[in-house]
Write an enzyme that holds these catalytic residues in place. Structure first.
Site, PDB file in Angstrom:
ATOM      1  N   GLY A 184      -0.885  -2.881   4.376  1.00 17.01           N
ATOM      2  CA  GLY A 184      -0.247  -3.578   3.274  1.00 17.01           C
ATOM      3  C   GLY A 184      -1.175  -4.608   2.691  1.00 17.01           C
ATOM      4  N   HIS A 185      -0.657  -5.411   1.765  1.00 18.29           N
ATOM      5  CA  HIS A 185      -1.453  -6.411   1.069  1.00 18.29           C
ATOM      6  C   HIS A 185      -1.201  -7.826   1.588  1.00 18.29           C
ATOM      7  CE1 HIS A 185      -2.000  -3.655  -2.723  1.00 18.29           C
ATOM      8  NE2 HIS A 185      -2.481  -3.137  -1.612  1.00 18.29           N
ATOM      9  N   GLY A 186      -0.511  -7.939   2.726  1.00 23.27           N
ATOM     10  CA  GLY A 186      -0.314  -9.238   3.336  1.00 23.27           C
ATOM     11  C   GLY A 186       0.956  -9.922   2.874  1.00 23.27           C
TER      12      GLY A 186
END
Length: 216
Positions: free
Chosen positions: A59-61
């Protein structure tokens, strides 16, 4: 401990695990999110948000933003993120704003965070735009202040482990880094920090040490 999970392929677009907007007094806890976009994203007009005991990746955090895309006045405050494990994510603790936005992000805490091969463990990006690295310089911006990073450790999969890319017109102020230890996933390699117009203080052992401007 029982975790509630949400899952999508790591390459799936626009698949935020949880998005919070126009909300206050929200708690997210004991959650595992594996997705192709932000594990948790925090949008405009949010306050008193508590995120804890989260496993994120891929994911992107955890992202505060993006904010101010339409030139609106942003109001985001009292966001607390703690006990998060980031595994092979593109970002870790992230704040991202568009230059055309105004308003503020303030009172943010990232605490007790672990990173496992994360591309951008700590990142503030006030030049967020459609074409990364090609944002036209603006005189406006969202004021980012009183952001604390405490007890963060782990590995970065890129050379720059701490990136505080703040607006040249609207500085980040009140940035505090305390007890941060980030190393490279590649044996023998070193990681660095990159700071632009970020004011604050470093306390305790912090590696890599960011070149924050002294708070006035």
């Amino acid at each position: 401990m029982h975790f509630i999970g949400t899952y999508s392929p790591g390459d799936s677009p626009n698949t935020d695990g949880i998005h919070i907007q126009f909300s206050e007094d929200i708690t997210i806890t004991n959650t595992m999110i594996r997705t192709g976009d932000d594990c948790v994203s925090v949008g405009d007009y949010t306050s008193n948000i508590n995120i804890s005991s989260l496993i994120c990746g891929p994911g992107h955090g955890v992202s505060i933003g993006s904010l101010g895309r339409s030139g609106n006045a942003v109001e985001v405050e009292n966001i607390h993120v703690r006990k998060v494990y980031f595994e092979h994510t593109t970002n870790g603790a992230r704040i991202k704003t568009w230059q055309v936005g105004t308003g503020y992000v303030r009172g943010v805490t990232f605490e007790d965070i672990k990173f496992d091969s994360v591309e951008n463990p700590i990142i503030i990006d006030q030049y967020y735009c459609k074409s990364r690295g090609a944002c036209e310089e603006k005189q406006t911006g969202v004021h980012i202040s009183n952001v604390t990073y405490s007890d963060l450790s782990g590995t970065s999969s890129t050379d720059v482990a701490i990136s505080l890319n703040c607006s040249r017109s609207v500085a980040c102020k009140g940035i505090v880094l305390k007890s941060v230890n980030l190393t490279s996933t590649i044996p023998g390699s070193r990681v660095t920090s990159n700071c632009i117009n970020a004011y604050g203080n470093v306390t305790g052992e912090v590696q890599p040490k960011p070149s924050l401007l002294l708070q006035t």
